[in-house]
Design a protein around this motif. Structure first.
Motif, mmCIF file in Angstrom:
data_model
loop_
_atom_site.group_PDB
_atom_site.id
_atom_site.type_symbol
_atom_site.label_atom_id
_atom_site.label_comp_id
_atom_site.label_asym_id
_atom_site.label_seq_id
_atom_site.Cartn_x
_atom_site.Cartn_y
_atom_site.Cartn_z
ATOM 1 N N ALA A 20 14.743 55.160 -1.373
ATOM 2 C CA ALA A 20 13.819 55.723 -0.378
ATOM 3 C C ALA A 20 14.037 57.228 -0.234
ATOM 4 C CB ALA A 20 14.003 55.013 0.961
ATOM 5 N N THR A 21 15.311 57.676 -0.362
ATOM 6 C CA THR A 21 15.551 59.135 -0.251
ATOM 7 C C THR A 21 14.876 59.871 -1.412
ATOM 8 O OG1 THR A 21 17.633 59.034 -1.480
ATOM 9 C CG2 THR A 21 17.794 58.915 0.930
ATOM 10 N N LYS A 22 14.628 59.150 -2.511
ATOM 11 C CA LYS A 22 13.968 59.795 -3.658
ATOM 12 C C LYS A 22 12.441 59.685 -3.553
ATOM 13 C CE LYS A 22 17.698 58.963 -7.053
ATOM 14 N NZ LYS A 22 18.278 60.243 -7.225
ATOM 15 N N GLY A 23 11.969 59.159 -2.448
ATOM 16 C CA GLY A 23 10.517 59.131 -2.207
ATOM 17 C C GLY A 23 9.818 57.879 -2.709
ATOM 18 N N HIS A 24 10.584 56.855 -3.134
ATOM 19 C CA HIS A 24 9.920 55.634 -3.616
ATOM 20 C C HIS A 24 9.450 54.767 -2.438
ATOM 21 C CE1 HIS A 24 10.991 56.637 -7.631
ATOM 22 N NE2 HIS A 24 12.290 56.636 -7.369
ATOM 23 N N GLU A 25 8.460 53.942 -2.752
ATOM 24 C CA GLU A 25 7.933 52.996 -1.761
ATOM 25 C C GLU A 25 8.693 51.682 -1.974
ATOM 26 O OE1 GLU A 25 3.634 51.004 -1.295
ATOM 27 O OE2 GLU A 25 3.616 53.049 -2.065
ATOM 28 N N VAL A 26 9.649 51.406 -1.083
ATOM 29 C CA VAL A 26 10.603 50.313 -1.352
ATOM 30 C C VAL A 26 10.322 49.091 -0.469
ATOM 31 C CG1 VAL A 26 13.058 49.714 -1.517
ATOM 32 C CG2 VAL A 26 12.344 52.092 -1.859
ATOM 33 N N THR A 27 10.403 47.908 -1.099
ATOM 34 C CA THR A 27 10.367 46.645 -0.349
ATOM 35 C C THR A 27 11.639 45.883 -0.675
ATOM 36 O OG1 THR A 27 7.967 46.517 -0.526
ATOM 37 C CG2 THR A 27 9.100 44.470 -0.010
ATOM 38 N N VAL A 28 12.329 45.403 0.368
ATOM 39 C CA VAL A 28 13.547 44.598 0.159
ATOM 40 C C VAL A 28 13.208 43.159 0.531
ATOM 41 C CG1 VAL A 28 15.979 44.311 0.779
ATOM 42 C CG2 VAL A 28 14.954 46.592 0.828
ATOM 43 N N ILE A 29 13.579 42.222 -0.326
ATOM 44 C CA ILE A 29 13.262 40.802 -0.055
ATOM 45 C C ILE A 29 14.565 40.023 0.141
ATOM 46 C CG2 ILE A 29 11.954 38.794 -0.859
ATOM 47 C CD1 ILE A 29 10.677 40.619 -2.994
#
Ligand SMILES: Cc1cc2nc3c(=O)[nH]c(=O)nc-3n(C[C@H](O)[C@H](O)[C@H](O)COP(=O)(O)OP(=O)(O)OC[C@H]3O[C@@H](n4cnc5c(N)ncnc54)[C@H](O)[C@@H]3O)c2cc1C
Length: 408
Positions: A20-29
């Motif tokens: 997320a710090t690198k700007g990605h759109e993250v989903t954790v499952i």
């Protein structure tokens, strides 16, 4: 880029934060209702590059061999687990040569040191509260024990940046007056000034909060059923109990369960669960206990202060995926600690102790599996064994850097 991180343990959450710090759109499952509810829940709390030596060192193997047949064994093998560990066990032995063991130790030290750097840099920009202590750890050695052998290993580790100090009885007591009652038992100690400690579960919640503030979405109470491939070299989506989840890149961080989800993809991950126990007691405001983590090399016991609590741990067990809590084991752990700090007994309520067990995701060589797979959009960050909390931030940085390189 959309990234799905499979697993919200300390490794998955640290990975999500770094991505997320690198700007990605993250989903954790994750199948649990909150992050860090499985092996990252009540582990030893040690953040210890000093502990980087994998369990297959020649000296540890001798110790394991002796203890397997002893009454106070530090390692137990449940007969029903034997068939599932034979192949892994042979690889474990194959990795125990001096050369391979040293290479694994150096790799662990590097990741653990990066981890500490990353953790310290996060603490500089964000307020984190996880009952952390940053005043080192101490390992005490009884007379007739393996202190000189251990000191030799410390000299080796120092070349790779692990600082240490040898302590005599007076210096032990300066640091930890609570050992006064048993000080004559000890021939000396090794102090590691750079080690830290803290509650890994609280940290996992904290790092998940920071990731959420950066836009990460946590899909909790969601069982991952299958990683579905699009072709021989790409993953198409993740099938879950709450529908399909698609992303550009997937990171597998399911701890001991990673091999189960990877097997249908023909990825045979050499990870097995190794069970461990911890016991946590409330100190009710008592300040007479250890001020930093202390490991007793004779009893193979450790005690780690965490706020107004003391966490203790002991042996390891090959028992498959069984996580049942053995009350007798909890009593054994506590009784060893009471031999070291007898005064503790009058300040705690042993009946109210939290007895817990978890499954270390162990590789046969020691270092975790951090890197790409034959599927261009599936990466591994798993198999951290007894050092998952120590290495979580470091391997999260490594995998997020690798993903950035692979997608450049
Ligand atoms: C007794 C004990 C003491 C330890 N002490 C220390 C220590 O002092 N220092 C240290 O560095 N390490 C220690 N460890 C090791 C450390 O706890 C682990 O390496 C670490 O917690 C592993 O983290 P993880 O995120 O890989 O796995 P986990 O924390 O187990 O996370 C995996 C996640 O995947 C989820 N999951 C699994 N399968 C599915 C599925 N099918 N669908 C959805 N979700 C799923 C789980 O719910 C879980 O949240 C200890 C371990 C034990 C057992």
């Amino acid at each position: 880029m959309k990234v799905a991180v499979l697993g919200a343990g300390v490794v998955g959450c640290a990975t999500a934060y770094m991505l997320a710090t690198k700007g990605h759109e993250v989903t954790v499952i994750d199948r649990r209702d909150k992050p860090g509810m499985e092996t990252s829940f009540a582990n030893g709390g040690l953040m210890t590059p000093s502990d980087a030596s994998p369990w297959n060192s020649p000296s540890t193997l001798r110790q394991i061999g002796r203890s397997l047949f002893g009454k106070s064994s530090t390692l137990k093998i449940n007969p029903s687990a034997i068939p599932s560990i034979v192949g892994w066990g042979l690889k474990f032995l194959a990795n125990s040569t001096c050369e391979r063991h040293k290479a694994s130790m150096i790799s662990n030290i590097r990741t653990a040191k990066v981890s500490l750097e990353v953790l310290r840099s996060i603490r500089e920009v964000a307020s984190l509260n996880y009952d952390q202590r940053t005043c080192g750890t101490m390992r005490v050695f009884p007379r007739g024990g393996r202190m000189s052998e251990f000191a030799q290993m410390c000299r080796e580790m120092q070349q790779w940046g692990v600082q240490y100090e040898l302590l005599d009885q007076d210096r032990i007591l300066e640091k930890e007056p609570c050992l006064a009652a048993v000080i004559d038992r000890y021939v000396g100690a090794v102090f590691f000034p750079d080690d830290e400690s803290g509650d890994a579960h609280k940290f996992t919640i904290e790092i998940a909060r920071l990731a959420t503030e950066l836009g990460t979405h946590f899909l909790m109470n969601t069982n991952i059923l299958k990683i579905v491939k699009a072709s021989r070299s790409r993953i198409s989506h993740i099938s879950t109990s709450r529908g399909d989840v698609s992303a550009d890149v997937y990171v597998l961080s399911l701890g001991s369960y990673s091999p189960i989800l990877a097997r249908p993809l023909n990825l045979l991950l050499p990870i097995i669960p190794v069970k461990g126990y911890s016991v946590t007691v409330t100190l009710n405001g008592w300040k007479g206990g250890p001020t930093r983590p202390v490991m007793d090399d004779g009893y193979h016991a450790m005690m780690v202060p965490m706020g107004d609590r003391l966490r203790m741990g002991g042996r390891a067990e090959f028992a498959g995926y069984d996580t049942s809590v053995n009350e007798e084991e909890g009593k054994r752990v506590l009784s060893d600690i009471l031999k070291i700090v007898p005064a503790l007994s009058s300040h705690i309520n042993a009946d109210a102790a939290l007895n817990w067990s978890g499954l270390r995701p162990m590789t046969p060589s020691g270092p975790p599996l951090v890197g790409p797979t034959r599927y261009a959009n599936l990466f591994l960050n798993t198999g951290h064994g007894p050092l998952g909390w120590t290495m979580a931030c470091g391997s999260a940085k490594q995998i997020s850097d690798l993903i950035a390189q692979a997608q450049a």
